[in-house]
Design a protein around this motif. Sequence first.
Motif, PDB file in Angstrom:
ATOM      1  N   PRO A 154       6.477  -1.078  -2.036  1.00 42.69           N
ATOM      2  CA  PRO A 154       5.842  -1.642  -3.235  1.00 42.69           C
ATOM      3  C   PRO A 154       5.101  -2.932  -2.881  1.00 42.69           C
ATOM      4  CG  PRO A 154       8.219  -2.019  -3.290  1.00 42.69           C
ATOM      5  CD  PRO A 154       7.945  -1.210  -2.056  1.00 42.69           C
ATOM      6  N   VAL A 155       3.889  -3.113  -3.399  1.00 43.08           N
ATOM      7  CA  VAL A 155       3.148  -4.347  -3.117  1.00 43.08           C
ATOM      8  C   VAL A 155       3.786  -5.519  -3.856  1.00 43.08           C
ATOM      9  CG1 VAL A 155       0.944  -3.207  -2.676  1.00 43.08           C
ATOM     10  CG2 VAL A 155       1.474  -3.980  -4.982  1.00 43.08           C
ATOM     11  N   VAL A 156       3.563  -6.691  -3.308  1.00 45.70           N
ATOM     12  CA  VAL A 156       4.061  -7.929  -3.930  1.00 45.70           C
ATOM     13  C   VAL A 156       2.856  -8.827  -4.171  1.00 45.70           C
ATOM     14  CG1 VAL A 156       5.528  -9.957  -3.621  1.00 45.70           C
ATOM     15  CG2 VAL A 156       6.272  -7.738  -2.715  1.00 45.70           C
ATOM     16  N   ARG A 157       2.662  -9.250  -5.412  1.00 50.17           N
ATOM     17  CA  ARG A 157       1.537 -10.122  -5.728  1.00 50.17           C
ATOM     18  C   ARG A 157       2.051 -11.540  -5.946  1.00 50.17           C
ATOM     19  NH1 ARG A 157      -4.228 -10.371  -7.447  1.00 50.17           N
ATOM     20  NH2 ARG A 157      -4.375 -12.624  -7.557  1.00 50.17           N
ATOM     21  N   SER A 158       1.531 -12.486  -5.147  1.00 50.44           N
ATOM     22  CA  SER A 158       1.824 -13.904  -5.419  1.00 50.44           C
ATOM     23  C   SER A 158       0.685 -14.391  -6.296  1.00 50.44           C
ATOM     24  CB  SER A 158       1.893 -14.684  -4.109  1.00 50.44           C
ATOM     25  OG  SER A 158       0.620 -14.691  -3.503  1.00 50.44           O
ATOM     26  N   LYS A 159       0.630 -15.667  -6.554  1.00 49.40           N
ATOM     27  CA  LYS A 159      -0.414 -16.182  -7.439  1.00 49.40           C
ATOM     28  C   LYS A 159      -1.813 -15.860  -6.916  1.00 49.40           C
ATOM     29  CE  LYS A 159      -1.838 -20.309  -9.928  1.00 49.40           C
ATOM     30  NZ  LYS A 159      -1.733 -21.760 -10.044  1.00 49.40           N
ATOM     31  N   ARG A 160      -1.979 -15.948  -5.583  1.00 46.90           N
ATOM     32  CA  ARG A 160      -3.341 -15.831  -5.059  1.00 46.90           C
ATOM     33  C   ARG A 160      -3.529 -14.708  -4.036  1.00 46.90           C
ATOM     34  NH1 ARG A 160      -5.588 -21.597  -3.541  1.00 46.90           N
ATOM     35  NH2 ARG A 160      -7.485 -20.753  -4.414  1.00 46.90           N
ATOM     36  N   ARG A 161      -2.425 -14.087  -3.602  1.00 45.93           N
ATOM     37  CA  ARG A 161      -2.559 -13.092  -2.531  1.00 45.93           C
ATOM     38  C   ARG A 161      -1.739 -11.839  -2.831  1.00 45.93           C
ATOM     39  NH1 ARG A 161      -4.947 -15.278   2.131  1.00 45.93           N
ATOM     40  NH2 ARG A 161      -3.910 -13.911   3.622  1.00 45.93           N
ATOM     41  N   LEU A 162      -2.092 -10.778  -2.097  1.00 46.21           N
ATOM     42  CA  LEU A 162      -1.387  -9.504  -2.242  1.00 46.21           C
ATOM     43  C   LEU A 162      -0.809  -9.121  -0.888  1.00 46.21           C
ATOM     44  CD1 LEU A 162      -0.989  -7.127  -4.354  1.00 46.21           C
ATOM     45  CD2 LEU A 162      -2.893  -6.007  -3.205  1.00 46.21           C
ATOM     46  N   GLY A 163       0.425  -8.675  -0.870  1.00 46.72           N
ATOM     47  CA  GLY A 163       1.034  -8.275   0.393  1.00 46.72           C
ATOM     48  C   GLY A 163       2.283  -7.451   0.144  1.00 46.72           C
ATOM     49  N   HIS A 190      -7.340 -14.443  -2.979  1.00 42.61           N
ATOM     50  CA  HIS A 190      -7.810 -15.653  -2.298  1.00 42.61           C
ATOM     51  C   HIS A 190      -7.755 -15.451  -0.789  1.00 42.61           C
ATOM     52  CE1 HIS A 190      -8.534 -19.876  -1.525  1.00 42.61           C
ATOM     53  NE2 HIS A 190      -7.432 -19.934  -0.795  1.00 42.61           N
ATOM     54  N   GLU A 191      -8.923 -15.582  -0.153  1.00 45.09           N
ATOM     55  CA  GLU A 191      -9.022 -15.500   1.305  1.00 45.09           C
ATOM     56  C   GLU A 191      -8.409 -14.219   1.879  1.00 45.09           C
ATOM     57  OE1 GLU A 191      -7.555 -19.146   2.972  1.00 45.09           O
ATOM     58  OE2 GLU A 191      -9.270 -20.295   2.262  1.00 45.09           O
ATOM     59  N   GLN A 192      -8.583 -13.124   1.145  1.00 47.18           N
ATOM     60  CA  GLN A 192      -8.205 -11.813   1.666  1.00 47.18           C
ATOM     61  C   GLN A 192      -9.405 -10.890   1.507  1.00 47.18           C
ATOM     62  OE1 GLN A 192      -4.539 -11.180  -0.697  1.00 47.18           O
ATOM     63  NE2 GLN A 192      -3.503 -10.767   1.237  1.00 47.18           N
ATOM     64  N   TYR A 193      -9.671 -10.093   2.521  1.00 47.65           N
ATOM     65  CA  TYR A 193     -10.794  -9.158   2.472  1.00 47.65           C
ATOM     66  C   TYR A 193     -10.331  -7.843   1.876  1.00 47.65           C
ATOM     67  CZ  TYR A 193     -13.086 -12.508   5.534  1.00 47.65           C
ATOM     68  OH  TYR A 193     -13.634 -13.654   6.060  1.00 47.65           O
ATOM     69  N   LEU A 194     -10.962  -7.424   0.801  1.00 45.16           N
ATOM     70  CA  LEU A 194     -10.655  -6.146   0.164  1.00 45.16           C
ATOM     71  C   LEU A 194     -11.760  -5.166   0.527  1.00 45.16           C
ATOM     72  CD1 LEU A 194      -8.638  -4.797  -1.842  1.00 45.16           C
ATOM     73  CD2 LEU A 194     -10.236  -5.398  -3.659  1.00 45.16           C
ATOM     74  N   LEU A 195     -11.385  -4.087   1.224  1.00 47.12           N
ATOM     75  CA  LEU A 195     -12.369  -3.125   1.720  1.00 47.12           C
ATOM     76  C   LEU A 195     -12.002  -1.704   1.282  1.00 47.12           C
ATOM     77  CD1 LEU A 195     -12.261  -4.484   5.368  1.00 47.12           C
ATOM     78  CD2 LEU A 195     -14.050  -4.945   3.706  1.00 47.12           C
ATOM     79  N   PRO A 196     -12.941  -0.929   0.747  1.00 50.49           N
ATOM     80  CA  PRO A 196     -14.225  -1.351   0.203  1.00 50.49           C
ATOM     81  C   PRO A 196     -14.019  -2.266  -1.015  1.00 50.49           C
ATOM     82  CG  PRO A 196     -14.130   1.047   0.492  1.00 50.49           C
ATOM     83  CD  PRO A 196     -12.745   0.522   0.654  1.00 50.49           C
ATOM     84  N   PRO A 197     -15.075  -2.932  -1.489  1.00 47.13           N
ATOM     85  CA  PRO A 197     -14.916  -3.827  -2.641  1.00 47.13           C
ATOM     86  C   PRO A 197     -14.627  -3.049  -3.920  1.00 47.13           C
ATOM     87  CG  PRO A 197     -17.237  -3.574  -2.076  1.00 47.13           C
ATOM     88  CD  PRO A 197     -16.470  -2.888  -0.993  1.00 47.13           C
TER      89      PRO A 197
END
Length: 430
Positions: A154-163, A190-197
Amino acid sequence: MVPHLITALTGPINELEQRILDSTPAIERWFRLEWMEHTPPFYCSVDIRNAGFKLAPVDTNLFPGGWNNLTQPMLPLAVQSAMAAIEKICPEAKNLLLIPENHSRNTFYLANVAQLQRIFHMAGLNVRVGSVDPEIKETKTIQLPNGDELTLEPVVRSKRRLGLKNFDPCTILLNNDLSAGAPGILEDLHEQYLLPPLHAGWSVRRKSRHFQSYEEVSKRFGKLLGIDPWLIHPMFAKCGEVDFAEGAGMDCLQTNVDALLTKVRRKYKEYGINEKPFVVVKADNGTYGMGIMTVHDAAELTSLNRKSRNKMAVVKDGQPVHDVIIQEGVLTAERMHDAMAEPVVYMMDRYVVGGFYRVHADRGPDENLNAPGSRFVPLAFAESTHLPQHGMKPGASAPNRFYMYGVIGRLALVAASYELEATDPEAEVY
């Protein structure tokens, strides 16, 4: 194993192949100049139809599945291309998060996810698979029929990032086409590249927009080669506000179908083609071969039965169809053991990395082959991925035929780059 063409080896397609082979230096320079100005989609697959008298892309997928259908000899090039693509975007990349489709229990699709994980692992990245499906609440390991296993977390979302838990990626690769819309969890990273957009997803993307870009590309490429762009381009029209369930907007559809069939007839007459023209009506934001029908005469639309209308009314994730693209139908003249076949070309960044034939024994030359019952046979890329062999007669050499397919695939890739630029919500407007 190469499918043999039932079309005569003196047909127009061989003249086109010869023109392409003779123009290889000019073609490769043209692509180089395009990529100096435009950014290719991160990855892409293109369905191509070879009618024997024309060769054209009929669908371009920016979230390609089916990577499991590429053979072992194709993997090194896919890995090299993945390295080049990642290096360009995030040279210091260490961790990559791969996000698959939700609710997928399809083991063939999951084998594709495992293959992508393998490709990016071999490209030197730590790769984990994170699901944005709300139903995935804990780590789950799935055994696949080919002996692989896939671990979904399961993904974990912080305030600014996904991991994931104890995993912070700099790059997130979507293999989820966002048909149902972009989940909020993927926004404002924030400062993560999402591909494709996000705007490459089907909640924003439209096939008609893509083929509008492809038409522009085919005209410029046609001028370079001195050929009629129609030989590599499917004409199209679009129609909005159609409601198949209620039978509304059918007048607009009939008018556009009739007009496009008239244009195709004119072209067939010009080239002395004795085939019956047809068009394919598709959901403008459709995927997975859903929401598609073949029409030979506009009158057929007046007598659509309830089953046919229901089939067209919704696409993946239950999304209703209101906008359709009406595309010139391109016959397939390719055969594999008497079954219909069409090539599918796979690209990573700007490079052709492989492909396969989609083969269907129960479909006709004017029908959609992306349907239950299709199977996949690797393209004969073993000798060379897309390097042409000069001095061979057109139609006699597998690498030459596949070089031609690769050129058409890359033209669709260029069109997709135009399309993504035009629909980018963050692009500056002058």
